[in-house]
Design a protein around this motif. Structure first.
Motif, PDB file in Angstrom:
ATOM      1  N   ARG A   1       0.871  -1.180   0.000  1.00  0.00           N
ATOM      2  CA  ARG A   1       0.000   0.000   0.000  1.00  0.00           C
ATOM      3  C   ARG A   1       0.895   1.213   0.000  1.00  0.00           C
ATOM      4  O   ARG A   1       1.823   1.287   0.803  1.00  0.00           O
ATOM      5  N   PRO A   2       0.622   2.169  -0.866  1.00  0.00           N
ATOM      6  CA  PRO A   2       1.473   3.363  -0.893  1.00  0.00           C
ATOM      7  C   PRO A   2       1.426   4.110   0.436  1.00  0.00           C
ATOM      8  O   PRO A   2       0.404   4.124   1.111  1.00  0.00           O
ATOM      9  N   ASN A   3       2.510   4.702   0.773  1.00  0.00           N
ATOM     10  CA  ASN A   3       2.625   5.448   2.020  1.00  0.00           C
ATOM     11  C   ASN A   3       1.952   6.826   1.896  1.00  0.00           C
ATOM     12  O   ASN A   3       2.334   7.652   1.078  1.00  0.00           O
ATOM     13  N   ASN A   4       0.945   7.016   2.752  1.00  0.00           N
ATOM     14  CA  ASN A   4       0.171   8.261   2.675  1.00  0.00           C
ATOM     15  C   ASN A   4       1.021   9.512   2.863  1.00  0.00           C
ATOM     16  O   ASN A   4       0.770  10.549   2.246  1.00  0.00           O
ATOM     17  N   ILE A   5       1.975   9.419   3.731  1.00  0.00           N
ATOM     18  CA  ILE A   5       2.796  10.594   4.029  1.00  0.00           C
ATOM     19  C   ILE A   5       3.587  11.004   2.793  1.00  0.00           C
ATOM     20  O   ILE A   5       3.622  12.176   2.413  1.00  0.00           O
ATOM     21  N   ALA A   6       4.186  10.014   2.160  1.00  0.00           N
ATOM     22  CA  ALA A   6       4.963  10.310   0.964  1.00  0.00           C
ATOM     23  C   ALA A   6       4.053  10.916  -0.104  1.00  0.00           C
ATOM     24  O   ALA A   6       4.412  11.889  -0.777  1.00  0.00           O
TER      25      ALA A   6
ATOM     26  N   SER B   1       1.334  12.577   0.410  1.00  0.00           N
ATOM     27  CA  SER B   1       0.962  13.931   0.814  1.00  0.00           C
ATOM     28  C   SER B   1       2.068  14.906   0.454  1.00  0.00           C
ATOM     29  O   SER B   1       1.819  15.992  -0.055  1.00  0.00           O
ATOM     30  N   LEU B   2       3.278  14.506   0.746  1.00  0.00           N
ATOM     31  CA  LEU B   2       4.399  15.399   0.474  1.00  0.00           C
ATOM     32  C   LEU B   2       4.495  15.682  -1.021  1.00  0.00           C
ATOM     33  O   LEU B   2       4.667  16.818  -1.451  1.00  0.00           O
TER      34      LEU B   2
ATOM     35  N   ASN C   1      -6.781  15.224   4.435  1.00  0.00           N
ATOM     36  CA  ASN C   1      -7.232  15.327   5.824  1.00  0.00           C
ATOM     37  C   ASN C   1      -7.983  16.634   5.991  1.00  0.00           C
ATOM     38  O   ASN C   1      -7.576  17.659   5.432  1.00  0.00           O
TER      39      ASN C   1
ATOM     40  N   THR D   1      -3.168  16.457   1.740  1.00  0.00           N
ATOM     41  CA  THR D   1      -3.129  15.374   2.713  1.00  0.00           C
ATOM     42  C   THR D   1      -4.370  14.507   2.697  1.00  0.00           C
ATOM     43  O   THR D   1      -4.381  13.432   3.264  1.00  0.00           O
TER      44      THR D   1
ATOM     45  N   GLY E   1       0.685  21.776   7.267  1.00  0.00           N
ATOM     46  CA  GLY E   1       0.785  20.627   6.386  1.00  0.00           C
ATOM     47  C   GLY E   1      -0.106  19.463   6.733  1.00  0.00           C
ATOM     48  O   GLY E   1      -0.292  18.554   5.925  1.00  0.00           O
ATOM     49  N   SER E   2      -0.684  19.468   7.944  1.00  0.00           N
ATOM     50  CA  SER E   2      -1.444  18.289   8.357  1.00  0.00           C
ATOM     51  C   SER E   2      -2.810  18.175   7.694  1.00  0.00           C
ATOM     52  O   SER E   2      -3.369  17.094   7.594  1.00  0.00           O
TER      53      SER E   2
ATOM     54  N   ASN F   1      -9.899  11.985   5.652  1.00  0.00           N
ATOM     55  CA  ASN F   1      -9.929  11.680   7.072  1.00  0.00           C
ATOM     56  C   ASN F   1     -10.125  12.970   7.846  1.00  0.00           C
ATOM     57  O   ASN F   1      -9.866  14.052   7.335  1.00  0.00           O
TER      58      ASN F   1
END
Lengths: 340, 340
Positions: B49-54, B56-57, B64, B62, B117-118, B94
């Motif tokens: 599963r792809p990393n959400n943080i990456a 987002s960056l 969110n 995000t 950024g969140s 989310n």
DNA sequence: AAATGTTACGAAAACGGTTTCGTGTTGATA
DNA sequence: TATCAACACGAAACCGTTTTCGTAACATTT
């Protein structure tokens, strides 16, 4: 529109390298005083704040906690959530909430979504469906990936993790004992279908109290109600059929419904019939008479859950500490619906 | 412990480049069929599963949403939140919740934390203190940084953004009119201190109804109560001093407190005194008689707020659409505490 | 046979930070 | 004067993706 400023921007503007800016802002002594001052002043002026996402990616932690609750429009969960949020916030964590809506699928999907980097750990209370299906592979997989989980209230023995529960058995034993001490013998229990381990525990405490006091158990004095319906009719019949002196309800809604029915039937509360409910919510406090009830201290529970989770997440121990199950002591608040 | 697998891991294992893996998993036709199949099979097997943080960056968003509410242990906010969560979730977003606890500082701090950024946007209801201070620079700054905001319920004209409000004026006019139509003339209003614009609006509707029906306004028939105290004494005095035939309360707690007092004083509800409250919560539904109340449709409100926010966030228009203020129509639910 | 097109993949930059390591310039020491 | 720290800073790797661009190999056209 003022775009957010980055390290790169500052570096370019002040004609230094990105690393120098980063170090200067962290007050590293590698950087000379004047350079540091220049950079800090500039950063302050432009209100520089590091990008959380970049930090998360770099540090491999998000400072986010995932909270999964079955239902938010529910006093107990709400208070637990508040406890979590307060403690987490204080510790610099943010809280991402998902509502499982008592559905297994939603619980699974939400957790998997969040697990892909969005959060560092979970706090959750199992959905009704999950408890019914007894399927906890999603939890086990996440634990296996190294994501810590804390279960609260609706827990299961089937997964090895930290847990926070209420002393349901003990407090309902105490409640029923209070009925007995104040002269009741015919004591009823109004409960929900028993795939909730909490209902199960409350029944267990009820039975224990009867047994301790040599009161024979009467199957007819237990009424099991479906959730969320208007149960007035069922409750009325129940009280007409049985001569009841006291009743323990596993939530406050049942309790106030009982109160209405009882008053309707012309009985005096608490003189003829005593009532104790669970959850010290708004209903209990504003009913008349005020409802004696079991306070579950949700806020404390949430705080403890958050504390356990954050502890584990921030622990630097190489060997993992053993999982703990903490018990929150409920308290019986005696108000107008019992003889005290 | 099974570590999460990354593109890099897959690439190394299958001896291809990271870009190839990325493209293969996105089904790019740049990649040959067999390579694609190999990669997909491998990824599936290891549950990639792809990393959400990456993400987002990379994507600079995000997925969110930040939600700031004054209080979560409060039926109305809870339902709004549920509406937000449901819609957001459905749209792949989310929700990060922060509780301002009616404090200006917490509101500011939380928003600034999340803004780095969140989250991609905010939905919030102003804290009491913020409304009192009339200081909205934090909101303005975020808007200025290009972060969209939707205000709901407790809004202000001072910031230019999307808003969702209740037709408070109209619905309280309607409620008071209902009192008048069913024969009441001496109509009271029980309200809170008026830095809440909603209380203000409800009072306005109350006055309007009186005026429309040529009933003189009597200052003595307005009772302003502090929040969260036991107001029984004040309410009792109020009803003893004034001959009241109907009362509109700006929340359900005041309403049930009134009911208790009125019944205590020996008046019949609704024959001698009618009551209408605000918020169709648990209290209104389980009181006896059941409380006639203004349903605020919090869930709908939350859903609309989320819809407006997501719309704006995902809008690709070059020129920004003008800000809108949407009105949710409250409805008067007539139950046992009014003559219908 | 030369020119051109297509296929299938890899290299590298970018997102915004942190951190390790290297290095040119000082000043002090032997 | 040669040696060596200490100082002050920069280059580059890294976190996990996506995406643009380049190119080797082969096929097709003229």
């Amino acid at each position: 529109m003022k775009q957010k400023i980055t390290l790169k921007d500052i570096a370019k503007e002040l004609d230094v390298s990105i690393s120098t800016v980063s170090k200067a802002l962290k007050n590293s002594k590698e950087i000379g005083k004047d350079t540091k001052d220049r950079i800090k002043a500039f950063a302050k002026f432009y209100n520089y704040r590091p990008n959380n996402i970049a930090l998360s990616l770099k540090n491999k932690r998000t400072k986010n906690i995932g909270v999964i609750i079955p239902d938010i429009v529910h006093h107990f969960f709400t208070t637990v959530f508040r406890g979590i949020e307060m403690y987490a916030n204080q510790m610099g964590y943010n809280v991402i909430v998902c509502i499982s809506d008592e559905s297994f699928d939603k619980e699974v999907i939400n957790m998997e979504m969040l697990a892909n980097g969005s959060i560092d750990g979970f706090i959750l209370s199992l959905s009704a469906e999950t408890q019914r299906r007894n399927d906890f592979t999603h939890l086990k997989e996440l634990l296996d990936q190294g994501i810590p989980i804390v279960l609260f209230d609706r827990v299961t023995q089937d997964v090895a993790c930290d847990k926070v529960i209420l002393n349901d058995i003990e407090i309902s034993r105490e409640s029923v004992t209070h009925f007995i001490k104040t002269g009741s013998k015919k004591i009823a229990l109004i409960t929900t279908e028993n795939y909730f381990n909490v209902s199960e525990s409350r029944k267990e405490g009820y039975l224990k109290a009867l047994k301790d006091n040599n009161i024979p158990f009467d199957e007819n004095l237990i009424l099991t109600l479906p959730h969320d319906l208007d149960n007035t009719k069922l409750i009325t019949e129940f009280f007409q059929k049985n001569k009841i002196e006291a009743v323990l309800c596993v939530n406050e809604i049942f309790a106030v419904q009982c109160m209405s029915v009882i008053q309707q039937l012309g009985f005096k509360i608490p003189d003829e019939i005593s009532i104790i409910g669970f959850t010290d919510g708004i209903l209990s406090r504003y009913s008349s008479p005020k409802l004696s009830t079991v306070a579950q201290h949700g806020e404390k529970m949430g705080e403890l859950a958050a504390k356990m989770l954050i502890n584990r997440m921030e622990s630097t121990e190489l060997v993992e500490e053993p999982f703990r199950t903490e018990v929150i002591n409920a308290t019986l608040i005696k108000r107008g619906s019992t003889i005290n």
